[in-house]
Enzyme design. Sequence first.
Site, PDB file in Angstrom:
ATOM      1  N   THR A 255     -31.286 -70.019 103.861  1.00 20.62           N
ATOM      2  CA  THR A 255     -31.475 -68.503 103.161  1.00 20.62           C
ATOM      3  C   THR A 255     -33.061 -68.686 102.690  1.00 20.62           C
ATOM      4  O   THR A 255     -33.723 -67.589 103.099  1.00 20.62           O
ATOM      5  CB  THR A 255     -30.556 -68.239 101.896  1.00 20.62           C
TER       6      THR A 255
ATOM      7  N   ASN B 124     -30.237 -72.994  95.390  1.00 15.48           N
ATOM      8  CA  ASN B 124     -30.308 -73.318  96.599  1.00 15.48           C
ATOM      9  C   ASN B 124     -31.438 -72.361  97.324  1.00 15.48           C
ATOM     10  O   ASN B 124     -32.336 -72.948  98.004  1.00 15.48           O
ATOM     11  CB  ASN B 124     -28.986 -72.984  97.369  1.00 15.48           C
TER      12      ASN B 124
ATOM     13  N   LYS C 150     -25.927 -56.246 105.639  1.00 17.02           N
ATOM     14  CA  LYS C 150     -26.331 -57.643 105.659  1.00 17.02           C
ATOM     15  C   LYS C 150     -26.151 -58.067 106.884  1.00 17.02           C
ATOM     16  O   LYS C 150     -26.812 -58.643 108.047  1.00 17.02           O
ATOM     17  CB  LYS C 150     -26.432 -58.529 104.537  1.00 17.02           C
TER      18      LYS C 150
ATOM     19  N   GLY D  32     -20.551 -70.288 100.436  1.00 12.85           N
ATOM     20  CA  GLY D  32     -21.101 -70.424  98.943  1.00 12.85           C
ATOM     21  C   GLY D  32     -21.744 -69.192  98.546  1.00 12.85           C
ATOM     22  O   GLY D  32     -22.058 -68.250  99.073  1.00 12.85           O
ATOM     23  N   ASP D  33     -22.118 -69.287  97.108  1.00 14.59           N
ATOM     24  CA  ASP D  33     -23.055 -68.297  96.399  1.00 14.59           C
ATOM     25  C   ASP D  33     -23.564 -68.951  95.115  1.00 14.59           C
ATOM     26  O   ASP D  33     -23.190 -70.243  95.047  1.00 14.59           O
ATOM     27  CB  ASP D  33     -22.383 -66.890  96.098  1.00 14.59           C
TER      28      ASP D  33
ATOM     29  N   GLN E 115     -23.067 -56.619 101.580  1.00 16.08           N
ATOM     30  CA  GLN E 115     -22.915 -57.633 102.801  1.00 16.08           C
ATOM     31  C   GLN E 115     -22.716 -57.014 103.989  1.00 16.08           C
ATOM     32  O   GLN E 115     -22.891 -57.515 105.155  1.00 16.08           O
ATOM     33  CB  GLN E 115     -21.647 -58.491 102.087  1.00 16.08           C
TER      34      GLN E 115
ATOM     35  N   LYS F 139     -16.595 -60.453  99.844  1.00 15.79           N
ATOM     36  CA  LYS F 139     -17.230 -61.171  98.751  1.00 15.79           C
ATOM     37  C   LYS F 139     -16.059 -61.663  97.735  1.00 15.79           C
ATOM     38  O   LYS F 139     -15.227 -60.771  97.741  1.00 15.79           O
ATOM     39  CB  LYS F 139     -18.120 -60.513  98.080  1.00 15.79           C
TER      40      LYS F 139
ATOM     41  N   SER G  75     -24.381 -69.246 108.612  1.00 14.14           N
ATOM     42  CA  SER G  75     -22.905 -69.434 108.330  1.00 14.14           C
ATOM     43  C   SER G  75     -22.146 -68.996 109.644  1.00 14.14           C
ATOM     44  O   SER G  75     -21.295 -69.664 109.983  1.00 14.14           O
ATOM     45  CB  SER G  75     -22.396 -68.658 107.214  1.00 14.14           C
TER      46      SER G  75
ATOM     47  N   LYS H  69     -16.812 -61.620 106.042  1.00 19.05           N
ATOM     48  CA  LYS H  69     -17.640 -62.912 105.807  1.00 19.05           C
ATOM     49  C   LYS H  69     -18.404 -62.694 104.450  1.00 19.05           C
ATOM     50  O   LYS H  69     -19.225 -61.337 104.521  1.00 19.05           O
ATOM     51  CB  LYS H  69     -18.461 -62.993 106.979  1.00 19.05           C
TER      52      LYS H  69
HETATM   53  P1  NDP Z   1     -27.750 -71.097  92.690  1.00 14.96           P
HETATM   54  O1  NDP Z   1     -26.599 -71.144  92.030  1.00 14.96           O
HETATM   55  O2  NDP Z   1     -28.052 -72.166  93.494  1.00 14.96           O
HETATM   56  O3  NDP Z   1     -29.158 -70.578  91.695  1.00 14.96           O
HETATM   57  C1  NDP Z   1     -29.222 -69.613  91.090  1.00 14.96           C
HETATM   58  C2  NDP Z   1     -30.495 -69.634  90.335  1.00 14.96           C
HETATM   59  O4  NDP Z   1     -30.633 -68.398  89.540  1.00 14.96           O
HETATM   60  C3  NDP Z   1     -30.599 -70.778  89.235  1.00 14.96           C
HETATM   61  O5  NDP Z   1     -31.861 -71.093  89.181  1.00 14.96           O
HETATM   62  C4  NDP Z   1     -29.936 -70.178  88.042  1.00 14.96           C
HETATM   63  O6  NDP Z   1     -30.383 -70.833  86.884  1.00 14.96           O
HETATM   64  C5  NDP Z   1     -30.670 -68.631  88.154  1.00 14.96           C
HETATM   65  N1  NDP Z   1     -29.769 -67.670  87.674  1.00 14.96           N
HETATM   66  C6  NDP Z   1     -28.449 -67.304  87.965  1.00 14.96           C
HETATM   67  N2  NDP Z   1     -28.034 -66.384  87.009  1.00 14.96           N
HETATM   68  C7  NDP Z   1     -29.247 -65.893  86.357  1.00 14.96           C
HETATM   69  C8  NDP Z   1     -29.179 -65.124  85.642  1.00 14.96           C
HETATM   70  N3  NDP Z   1     -28.287 -64.420  84.935  1.00 14.96           N
HETATM   71  N4  NDP Z   1     -30.605 -64.998  84.863  1.00 14.96           N
HETATM   72  C9  NDP Z   1     -31.393 -65.695  85.173  1.00 14.96           C
HETATM   73  N5  NDP Z   1     -31.396 -66.708  86.062  1.00 14.96           N
HETATM   74  C10 NDP Z   1     -30.201 -66.909  86.518  1.00 14.96           C
HETATM   75  O7  NDP Z   1     -27.599 -69.766  93.530  1.00 14.96           O
HETATM   76  P2  NDP Z   1     -28.132 -69.454  94.857  1.00 14.96           P
HETATM   77  O8  NDP Z   1     -29.532 -69.904  95.047  1.00 14.96           O
HETATM   78  O9  NDP Z   1     -27.365 -69.573  96.039  1.00 14.96           O
HETATM   79  O10 NDP Z   1     -28.281 -67.828  94.847  1.00 14.96           O
HETATM   80  C11 NDP Z   1     -29.161 -66.986  94.411  1.00 14.96           C
HETATM   81  C12 NDP Z   1     -29.445 -65.630  94.724  1.00 14.96           C
HETATM   82  O11 NDP Z   1     -29.308 -65.589  96.101  1.00 14.96           O
HETATM   83  C13 NDP Z   1     -28.045 -64.819  94.323  1.00 14.96           C
HETATM   84  O12 NDP Z   1     -28.300 -63.498  94.034  1.00 14.96           O
HETATM   85  C14 NDP Z   1     -27.076 -64.957  95.705  1.00 14.96           C
HETATM   86  O13 NDP Z   1     -26.018 -64.090  95.688  1.00 14.96           O
HETATM   87  C15 NDP Z   1     -28.283 -64.861  96.683  1.00 14.96           C
HETATM   88  N6  NDP Z   1     -27.794 -65.293  98.009  1.00 14.96           N
HETATM   89  C16 NDP Z   1     -27.529 -66.720  98.104  1.00 14.96           C
HETATM   90  C17 NDP Z   1     -27.364 -67.188  99.460  1.00 14.96           C
HETATM   91  C18 NDP Z   1     -27.065 -68.684  99.833  1.00 14.96           C
HETATM   92  O14 NDP Z   1     -26.966 -68.957 100.897  1.00 14.96           O
HETATM   93  N7  NDP Z   1     -27.023 -69.497  98.562  1.00 14.96           N
HETATM   94  C19 NDP Z   1     -27.358 -66.165 100.592  1.00 14.96           C
HETATM   95  C20 NDP Z   1     -27.828 -65.016 100.365  1.00 14.96           C
HETATM   96  C21 NDP Z   1     -28.006 -64.303  99.021  1.00 14.96           C
HETATM   97  P3  NDP Z   1     -29.375 -71.529  86.040  1.00 14.96           P
HETATM   98  O15 NDP Z   1     -29.153 -72.855  86.642  1.00 14.96           O
HETATM   99  O16 NDP Z   1     -30.028 -71.519  84.770  1.00 14.96           O
HETATM  100  O17 NDP Z   1     -28.014 -70.645  85.744  1.00 14.96           O
END
Ligand code: NDP
Length: 448
Positions: free
Chosen positions: A209, A240, A114, A165-166, A111, A126, A380, A90
């Site tokens: 999250t 997200n 976690k 998703g991610d 993961q 992943k 999830s 997962k």
């Molecule tokens: P999203 O794609 O919804 O959002 C990512 C955010 O981070 C955006 O604001 C994006 O900006 C910014 N970002 C992405 N890459 C970069 C970068 N290289 N430098 C600076 N800013 C960056 O992703 P999520 O919110 O889903 O995920 C965010 C983090 O949380 C990740 O590490 C993910 O692995 C982790 N995560 C997410 C989960 C989930 O349920 N969604 C669960 C557990 C962990 P921009 O739009 O400009 O790219």
Amino acid sequence: MSYVDEIMNMVVEKNPAQPEFHQAVKEVLESLRVVIEANEEAYKKDALLERLVNPERQIMFRVPWVDDKGQVQVNTGYRVQFNSAIGPYKGGLRLHPSVNIGIIKFLGFEQIFKNSLTGLPIGGGKGGSDFDPKGKSDREVMAFCQSFMTELYKYIGADTDVPAGDIGTGAREIGYMFGQYKRIKGLYEGVLTGKGLSYGGSLARTEATGYGLLYLTEEMLKSNGKDIAGKTVAISGSGNVAIYACQKAQQLGAKVVTVSDSTGWIYDSEGIDVALLKEVKEVKRARLTEYAAARKSAQYHDKKAEGTNQWSVKVDVALPCATQNELNIDDAKALVANGVIAVCEGANMPTTLEATQYLQANNVLFVPGKASNAGGVATSALEMSQNSERLSWTFEEVDAKLQGIMVNIFHNLDDAAKKYGMDGNYVAGANIAGFLKVAEAMTAQGIV
Ligand code: NDP
């Protein structure tokens, strides 16, 4: 040389040019040292660590699709099925140009622990692709997702591997992938999570999250005699995780003053307006400049032009929710100089190893993402349970279960840290608690 050092050297040697994977293994093994050394002979004889750091399976494939100009584009798809000792694989699918096998392996490795920490029966995996959904039309995103699933479907299933998703994979992408899986397999099963509510999704998954991060932060502060209410908070990201972390922090009485994206960051002295942030990011898919344009109390800062970021702001709590290695040693120094009391990771490995050590050395309460962002994968797993039962639980039921899981995770890691003489070291606590369950299951299942 100790067994832990032997394995760390082997990982670097056998996996060249994968610095994020090396970093993740090093962070985990360093904090497991005391546990491994207490059982070194048995673990070594069973090659337990060699098996733990080698994925059970790594799948890489070509993803051809046609863009709106009729040009064929080719991306690379990945799925790393890391460890299935405690349940089906997962973990999310990341769609971002920075994706490569090393990034997917670091995320898959994290993961494992976690998922174990959630207390639910899910193994670690992943996947993703170097495809960038940003700036693509809906038709192009659909073409990519269908091509991606046309290969991936062979390796996944409700009882084998359930992706989610991610970064870059939201409800739209999951919908297109689910549709293609169902079409090829002729099977309506809970093979993906993060689905829309009309076709098997779970209420509260979108929020999980970010909400989970705050439930754990609240519990951790409480157990240290502090209260989240009244605290000033810096959040990075505006995706997200960041959006729902912002929402729950404000519901709990904190004031969130920053959010960011890859080009800039916002300081909002009145506190972030979550409805406006959602409108800009979820509906318009626009840049944060639009947020600043619509709100008087907000200042927009261009990261490159100014060389600044949100960690320079004076806050009590910092919640990095964007991406890996976005909080470095200089940021950690700035936060400490400004009197930060807690840093809890919403993203995966957003804090560099050096920054983590600096924060811990300066008595900042620090919780690693594998514990504090586990609410997403936990919910999830609740979505998987609802799909198996063919039932849907209410928002309140899912949210209450999520809260219970996050509180439990905190106490598990707190207890593990105390048991091994590292009181308050939540990095060690999380790794130890996550590892022990997986190691026990691997040992019980023999050499596989
Ligand atoms: P999203 O794609 O919804 O959002 C990512 C955010 O981070 C955006 O604001 C994006 O900006 C910014 N970002 C992405 N890459 C970069 C970068 N290289 N430098 C600076 N800013 C960056 O992703 P999520 O919110 O889903 O995920 C965010 C983090 O949380 C990740 O590490 C993910 O692995 C982790 N995560 C997410 C989960 C989930 O349920 N969604 C669960 C557990 C962990 P921009 O739009 O400009 O790219």
